[in-house]
Design a protein around this motif. Structure first.
Motif, PDB file in Angstrom:
ATOM      1  N   SER A 133      21.790 114.629   4.133  1.00  0.00           N
ATOM      2  CA  SER A 133      22.049 113.271   4.586  1.00  0.00           C
ATOM      3  C   SER A 133      23.328 112.711   3.994  1.00  0.00           C
ATOM      4  O   SER A 133      23.829 111.693   4.461  1.00  0.00           O
ATOM      5  N   GLY A 134      23.856 113.349   2.960  1.00  0.00           N
ATOM      6  CA  GLY A 134      25.051 112.829   2.307  1.00  0.00           C
ATOM      7  C   GLY A 134      24.744 111.680   1.370  1.00  0.00           C
ATOM      8  O   GLY A 134      25.657 111.084   0.803  1.00  0.00           O
ATOM      9  N   LEU A 135      23.480 111.322   1.187  1.00  0.00           N
ATOM     10  CA  LEU A 135      23.086 110.247   0.294  1.00  0.00           C
ATOM     11  C   LEU A 135      22.865 110.820  -1.092  1.00  0.00           C
ATOM     12  O   LEU A 135      22.054 111.716  -1.280  1.00  0.00           O
ATOM     13  N   ARG A 136      23.596 110.302  -2.057  1.00  0.00           N
ATOM     14  CA  ARG A 136      23.525 110.813  -3.421  1.00  0.00           C
ATOM     15  C   ARG A 136      22.151 110.535  -4.020  1.00  0.00           C
ATOM     16  O   ARG A 136      21.619 109.437  -3.937  1.00  0.00           O
ATOM     17  N   THR A 447      18.925 113.063  14.855  1.00  0.00           N
ATOM     18  CA  THR A 447      18.355 113.518  13.583  1.00  0.00           C
ATOM     19  C   THR A 447      18.478 112.500  12.460  1.00  0.00           C
ATOM     20  O   THR A 447      17.788 112.609  11.447  1.00  0.00           O
ATOM     21  N   GLY A 448      19.374 111.511  12.613  1.00  0.00           N
ATOM     22  CA  GLY A 448      19.615 110.565  11.529  1.00  0.00           C
ATOM     23  C   GLY A 448      20.444 111.132  10.414  1.00  0.00           C
ATOM     24  O   GLY A 448      20.621 110.502   9.376  1.00  0.00           O
ATOM     25  N   LYS A 449      20.985 112.350  10.592  1.00  0.00           N
ATOM     26  CA  LYS A 449      21.758 113.000   9.543  1.00  0.00           C
ATOM     27  C   LYS A 449      23.253 112.758   9.727  1.00  0.00           C
ATOM     28  O   LYS A 449      23.714 112.416  10.813  1.00  0.00           O
ATOM     29  N   VAL A 450      23.979 112.951   8.645  1.00  0.00           N
ATOM     30  CA  VAL A 450      25.432 112.902   8.665  1.00  0.00           C
ATOM     31  C   VAL A 450      25.974 114.325   8.628  1.00  0.00           C
ATOM     32  O   VAL A 450      25.471 115.154   7.857  1.00  0.00           O
ATOM     33  N   LYS A 451      26.961 114.626   9.442  1.00  0.00           N
ATOM     34  CA  LYS A 451      27.661 115.894   9.289  1.00  0.00           C
ATOM     35  C   LYS A 451      28.652 115.686   8.162  1.00  0.00           C
ATOM     36  O   LYS A 451      29.684 115.038   8.327  1.00  0.00           O
ATOM     37  N   ARG A 452      28.327 116.223   7.005  1.00  0.00           N
ATOM     38  CA  ARG A 452      29.078 115.892   5.799  1.00  0.00           C
ATOM     39  C   ARG A 452      30.399 116.623   5.707  1.00  0.00           C
ATOM     40  O   ARG A 452      31.347 116.129   5.116  1.00  0.00           O
TER      41      ARG A 452
END
Length: 479
Positions: A133-136, A447-452
């Motif tokens: 997700s790219g969330l730390r 998906t709610g995801k980030v392509k990091r």
């Protein structure tokens, strides 16, 4: 609070060797347990976890109101509320069970121990994870709790080593090509598990390939563990004759293992690949050599495969997420904690352990001409910067443009300089990195995801990209 002398590192390594060695026989024994034995263990550990969380964690005291740990059954778990990473990070001080562990104190420790492993307050391992997700995420556990995690990851390899006549006193030797910094889980293991019963020989994935090859050739480990993308690259070095290993086992961690990479790795090293899932949150799973299905360490983490509405999915159906209850980390209780991985359960093993296939998550690798750079070369500095909450990295001709969602106080110039130095160490000449602030980073609407990591074509060359996102087959933060 944090001591980083060589003497303290030696003491930490000795402590970790004792902790892992003391736990390993019990972990190996549990591999042959019956389903009834496993259920009894899970119930006892879950009751202990709930009691600690309710008593010492204000966050859990409120969300678990009315729960009697002494009467709690495994079947009661689905009625507990779900816990997210965003909640955990926003209310960090309320989640942990030692109130000295403030977010600022932990972040300062992480920043100070990025180069050499150290314990906070003489007892706590502090790790960071980016996840797909790219969330730390920031994760804290005692040295003993981390040893439980390490033992769950290494026990199958250790059992095979002992069955082949090996001795704990000699130590299982494994080359590890993973994170360089001990603020990542695999980096912490590589830095501290350096003596019997487990001797890891570290060749960080962020090193130039030639240096990794040199280290592994000199050490000649009988087993190798590493990120799938690096193992595939090293398979090419083995075929070319520059890498000369005689392996008895090879294990992929931290990224999706594609069929192409599996074939290349197995062909080059002459052994079937073991695939693993490892998350910083504590969930661990292994495949058999050459196998696709993973068996998870259900004695250390309970994993629920659920749909969008939180209902259990039937066998053969992909989950929308996985809810993890970590049974060994009493410092930062993770109870029905959401991972955004997709598992497809296949029914329990004979011993009751979860079996599932995983839609893996691997970060892209960037190619600059002939030089391949692993994402850890860019993310270590990002993750140790406590102000950075989310990020996205876009490759450029000589480096990267990085978008960050950040709290106040971030020194963009210092962060860019740190990442540029990491790229130089990876073999990039005159790298250039820009840091751009944003209020939010766009997410995939499905998906709610980030392509990091976004690899781009430039100069007539197409960078190598690999599908998916991050962790040991998957896993939200991994290694």
């Amino acid at each position: 609070m944090t001591t980083t002398t060589s003497a303290s590192l030696d003491l930490l390594r000795a402590r970790m060797a004792t902790a892992i060695g003391g736990r390993m026989p019990g972990h190996i024994e549990r591999l042959s347990w019956s389903a009834g034995q496993l259920a009894g263990w899970q119930r006892a550990r879950l009751r202990m976890l709930l009691a600690r969380a309710i008593d010492r964690s204000p966050f859990h005291t409120a969300r678990l109101a009315g729960i009697d740990p002494a009467r709690f059954e495994l079947a009661d778990l689905p009625r507990l509320p779900v816990m997210t990473k965003a909640q955990m990070m926003e209310r960090f001080e309320e989640v942990v069970t030692d109130q000295r562990l403030t977010r600022d104190v932990v972040d300062q420790h992480i920043a100070a121990s990025v180069a050499e492993a150290a314990l906070l307050f003489g007892d706590y391992v502090c790790l960071v994870s980016g996840g797909s997700s790219g969330l730390r995420g920031v994760f804290v556990q005692t040295a003993g709790e981390y040893a439980e995690f390490a033992a769950s990851l290494m026990r199958r390899a250790m059992a095979a080593f002992l069955a082949g006549g090996g001795q704990l006193a000699d130590g299982l030797v494994i080359g590890i090509v993973a994170a360089a910094s001990p603020v990542h889980s695999s980096g912490m293991a590589a830095a501290t598990a350096t003596g019997p019963p487990l001797r890891l020989v570290s060749a960080p994935a962020t090193w130039p390939t030639a240096r990794i090859v040199e280290r592994l050739n000199a050490a000649q480990p009988p087993a190798l563990i590493g990120h799938a993308s690096k193992l595939a690259e090293l398979a090419g070095e083995q075929r070319a004759g520059r890498l000369r290993l005689r392996l008895r086992a090879v294990t992929s961690v931290s990224e999706m293992l594609t069929p192409e990479d599996r074939e290349a790795i197995s062909g080059a090293f002459g052994v079937p690949v073991i695939n693993t899932f490892v998350s910083t949150e504590g969930l661990v799973g292994h495949s058999d050599p050459g196998g696709m299905m993973l068996t998870f360490a259900s004695d250390t983490c309970i994993a629920e495969c659920v749909d969008d509405a939180g209902r259990p999915v039937p066998n053969g159906t992909a989950s929308a997420r996985v809810l993890v209850t970590n049974l060994h980390n009493l410092t930062q209780p993770l109870i029905r904690y959401e991972l955004t991985d997709h598992f497809t359960p296949a029914g329990p093993s004979a011993g009751g352990f979860l079996r599932a296939s995983v839609e893996g998550r691997s970060d892209d690798v960037f190619r600059y001409g002939a030089t391949i750079v692993h994402p850890f070369a860019l993310t270590t500095a990002l993750l140790r910067a406590g102000q950075v909450r989310e990020y996205q990295v876009r490759q450029t001709a000589r480096g990267a443009d990085i978008t960050v969602v950040t709290d106040a106080g971030l020194d963009e110039a210092a962060l860019a300089a740190a990442i540029e130095q990491s790229l130089r160490q990876a073999g990039i000449t005159e790298p250039h990195v820009t840091i751009n602030r944003a209020a939010a980073i766009a997410r995939d609407p499905r998906t709610g995801k980030v392509k990091r990591f976004i690899a781009t074509s430039h100069g007539g060359r197409s960078p190598v990209a690999r599908p998916g996102s991050e962790t040991q087959a998957g896993g939200d933060g991994h290694g």
